[in-house]
Design a protein around this motif. Structure first.
Motif, short mmCIF file in Angstrom:
data_model
loop_
_atom_site.label_atom_id
_atom_site.label_comp_id
_atom_site.label_asym_id
_atom_site.label_seq_id
_atom_site.Cartn_x
_atom_site.Cartn_y
_atom_site.Cartn_z
N ASP A 40 40.13 -50.39 -35.95
CA ASP A 40 40.86 -49.87 -37.11
C ASP A 40 40.12 -48.64 -37.62
O ASP A 40 38.93 -48.47 -37.38
N GLY A 41 40.83 -47.81 -38.37
CA GLY A 41 40.21 -46.61 -38.92
C GLY A 41 38.97 -46.92 -39.74
O GLY A 41 37.93 -46.29 -39.60
N HIS A 42 39.06 -47.91 -40.62
CA HIS A 42 37.93 -48.41 -41.41
C HIS A 42 37.85 -49.91 -41.13
O HIS A 42 38.45 -50.71 -41.83
N HIS A 43 37.14 -50.28 -40.10
CA HIS A 43 37.13 -51.66 -39.61
C HIS A 43 36.23 -52.57 -40.44
O HIS A 43 36.62 -53.65 -40.86
N CYS A 44 34.99 -52.12 -40.66
CA CYS A 44 34.04 -52.94 -41.42
C CYS A 44 33.02 -52.04 -42.08
O CYS A 44 32.93 -50.85 -41.79
N GLU A 45 32.24 -52.64 -42.97
CA GLU A 45 31.18 -51.91 -43.65
C GLU A 45 29.86 -52.65 -43.43
O GLU A 45 29.82 -53.87 -43.51
N MET A 46 28.81 -51.89 -43.15
CA MET A 46 27.47 -52.46 -43.06
C MET A 46 26.66 -51.96 -44.24
O MET A 46 26.76 -50.78 -44.62
N ALA A 47 25.87 -52.86 -44.81
CA ALA A 47 25.02 -52.52 -45.95
C ALA A 47 23.71 -53.29 -45.84
O ALA A 47 23.64 -54.30 -45.14
N ILE A 48 22.70 -52.81 -46.54
CA ILE A 48 21.40 -53.49 -46.60
C ILE A 48 21.31 -54.18 -47.95
O ILE A 48 21.51 -53.55 -48.99
N GLU A 49 21.00 -55.47 -47.93
CA GLU A 49 20.85 -56.26 -49.14
C GLU A 49 19.62 -57.14 -48.98
O GLU A 49 19.57 -57.93 -48.06
N ASP A 50 18.65 -57.02 -49.86
CA ASP A 50 17.42 -57.82 -49.78
C ASP A 50 16.79 -57.73 -48.40
O ASP A 50 16.39 -58.74 -47.81
N ASP A 51 16.70 -56.52 -47.85
CA ASP A 51 16.10 -56.25 -46.55
C ASP A 51 16.84 -56.93 -45.40
O ASP A 51 16.29 -57.13 -44.33
N THR A 52 18.08 -57.30 -45.61
CA THR A 52 18.89 -57.91 -44.55
C THR A 52 20.15 -57.08 -44.36
O THR A 52 20.81 -56.71 -45.33
N ASP A 57 34.01 -57.31 -43.40
CA ASP A 57 35.28 -56.91 -42.80
C ASP A 57 36.12 -56.19 -43.86
O ASP A 57 36.15 -56.60 -45.02
N LEU A 58 36.77 -55.11 -43.47
CA LEU A 58 37.61 -54.34 -44.39
C LEU A 58 39.08 -54.62 -44.10
O LEU A 58 39.88 -53.69 -43.96
N GLU A 59 39.42 -55.91 -44.03
CA GLU A 59 40.79 -56.36 -43.76
C GLU A 59 41.33 -55.75 -42.47
O GLU A 59 42.48 -55.29 -42.40
N SER A 60 40.49 -55.75 -41.44
CA SER A 60 40.87 -55.17 -40.16
C SER A 60 41.90 -56.03 -39.45
O SER A 60 41.98 -57.24 -39.67
N MET A 61 42.67 -55.41 -38.58
CA MET A 61 43.68 -56.14 -37.81
C MET A 61 43.01 -56.98 -36.71
O MET A 61 43.44 -58.08 -36.43
N GLY A 62 41.97 -56.45 -36.08
CA GLY A 62 41.33 -57.13 -34.96
C GLY A 62 40.27 -58.13 -35.36
O GLY A 62 39.81 -58.91 -34.54
N GLY A 63 39.84 -58.12 -36.62
CA GLY A 63 38.84 -59.07 -37.09
C GLY A 63 37.41 -58.62 -36.82
O GLY A 63 37.14 -57.77 -35.98
N THR A 64 36.50 -59.23 -37.58
CA THR A 64 35.06 -59.01 -37.44
C THR A 64 34.43 -60.36 -37.14
O THR A 64 34.66 -61.33 -37.87
N PHE A 65 33.65 -60.42 -36.07
CA PHE A 65 33.07 -61.68 -35.60
C PHE A 65 31.57 -61.52 -35.45
O PHE A 65 31.09 -60.51 -34.94
N VAL A 66 30.83 -62.53 -35.91
CA VAL A 66 29.39 -62.58 -35.71
C VAL A 66 29.11 -63.82 -34.88
O VAL A 66 29.45 -64.94 -35.28
N ARG A 83 31.21 -58.51 -32.93
CA ARG A 83 32.43 -58.11 -32.23
C ARG A 83 33.42 -57.59 -33.26
O ARG A 83 33.73 -58.27 -34.23
N LEU A 84 33.88 -56.38 -33.02
CA LEU A 84 34.88 -55.74 -33.87
C LEU A 84 36.14 -55.61 -33.03
O LEU A 84 36.19 -54.78 -32.12
N GLY A 85 37.11 -56.48 -33.29
CA GLY A 85 38.27 -56.54 -32.41
C GLY A 85 37.82 -57.00 -31.03
O GLY A 85 37.29 -58.09 -30.88
N GLU A 86 37.96 -56.15 -30.03
CA GLU A 86 37.53 -56.48 -28.67
C GLU A 86 36.23 -55.78 -28.27
O GLU A 86 35.79 -55.90 -27.13
N VAL A 87 35.63 -55.04 -29.19
CA VAL A 87 34.42 -54.27 -28.90
C VAL A 87 33.21 -55.06 -29.38
O VAL A 87 33.12 -55.39 -30.56
N GLU A 88 32.28 -55.37 -28.46
CA GLU A 88 31.13 -56.20 -28.82
C GLU A 88 29.82 -55.43 -28.71
O GLU A 88 29.60 -54.69 -27.75
#
Length: 108
Positions: A40-52, A57-66, A83-88
Motif C-alpha cells: 500500500d502507499g502508506h502500509h505501516c509505520e515504524m517508531a522507536i519507543e523505550d529503545d524498542t 499497521d496503517l489499515e493496509s489492505m495486505g496486512g502487517t505480520f510479525v 511481512r508486509l502483504g506478501e513482502v517479507e
C-alpha cells in the motif's frame, strides 16, 4: 538507532533497506520509505519507543505480520520476520537495553 531490513531476492541475493530516521512510514508512495511496489502507499509505520522498535499497521489492505501473526501494533526484535502483504523482511538492529517490550496488539 539504525535498523536494517533484509529481504531475500532469489537464492543468494538480498535487498537491504536501512532506516535511521523515525517515525518512518513504509510503503510504495513517493512520500514513504519506498520498499516495494506491491505494498500500500502508506502500509505501516515504524517508531522507536523505550529503545524498542515498534511497527504499526496503517489499515493496509495486505496486512502487517510479525513472525506470521497479523498485528495492529507490535514490537520488533532483532531476528523477527516482518511481512508486509506478501513482502517479507528480517529485522536487524542493536538494542541498548534489555527491557521487555510492550504487548502486541493483534487484529481481531
Amino acid at each position: 538507532m539504525r535498523v536494517r531490513l533484509y529481504r531475500q531476492n532469489g537464492s543468494r541475493q538480498f535487498q537491504r533497506v536501512v532506516l535511521d530516521r523515525f517515525p518512518a512510514v513504509l510503503g510504495s508512495s513517493d512520500d514513504a520509505e519506498h520498499i516495494g511496489d506491491a505494498l500500500d502507499g502508506h502500509h505501516c509505520e515504524m517508531a522507536i519507543e523505550d529503545d524498542t522498535l515498534r511497527v504499526r499497521d496503517l489499515e493496509s489492505m495486505g496486512g502487517t505480520f510479525v513472525n506470521d501473526q497479523k498485528v495492529c501494533e507490535a514490537p520488533l526484535l532483532p531476528g523477527d520476520r516482518l511481512r508486509l502483504g506478501e513482502v517479507e523482511f528480517v529485522i536487524s538492529y542493536e538494542r541498548l537495553t534489555v527491557q521487555r517490550p510492550r504487548d502486541i496488539l493483534y487484529h481481531g
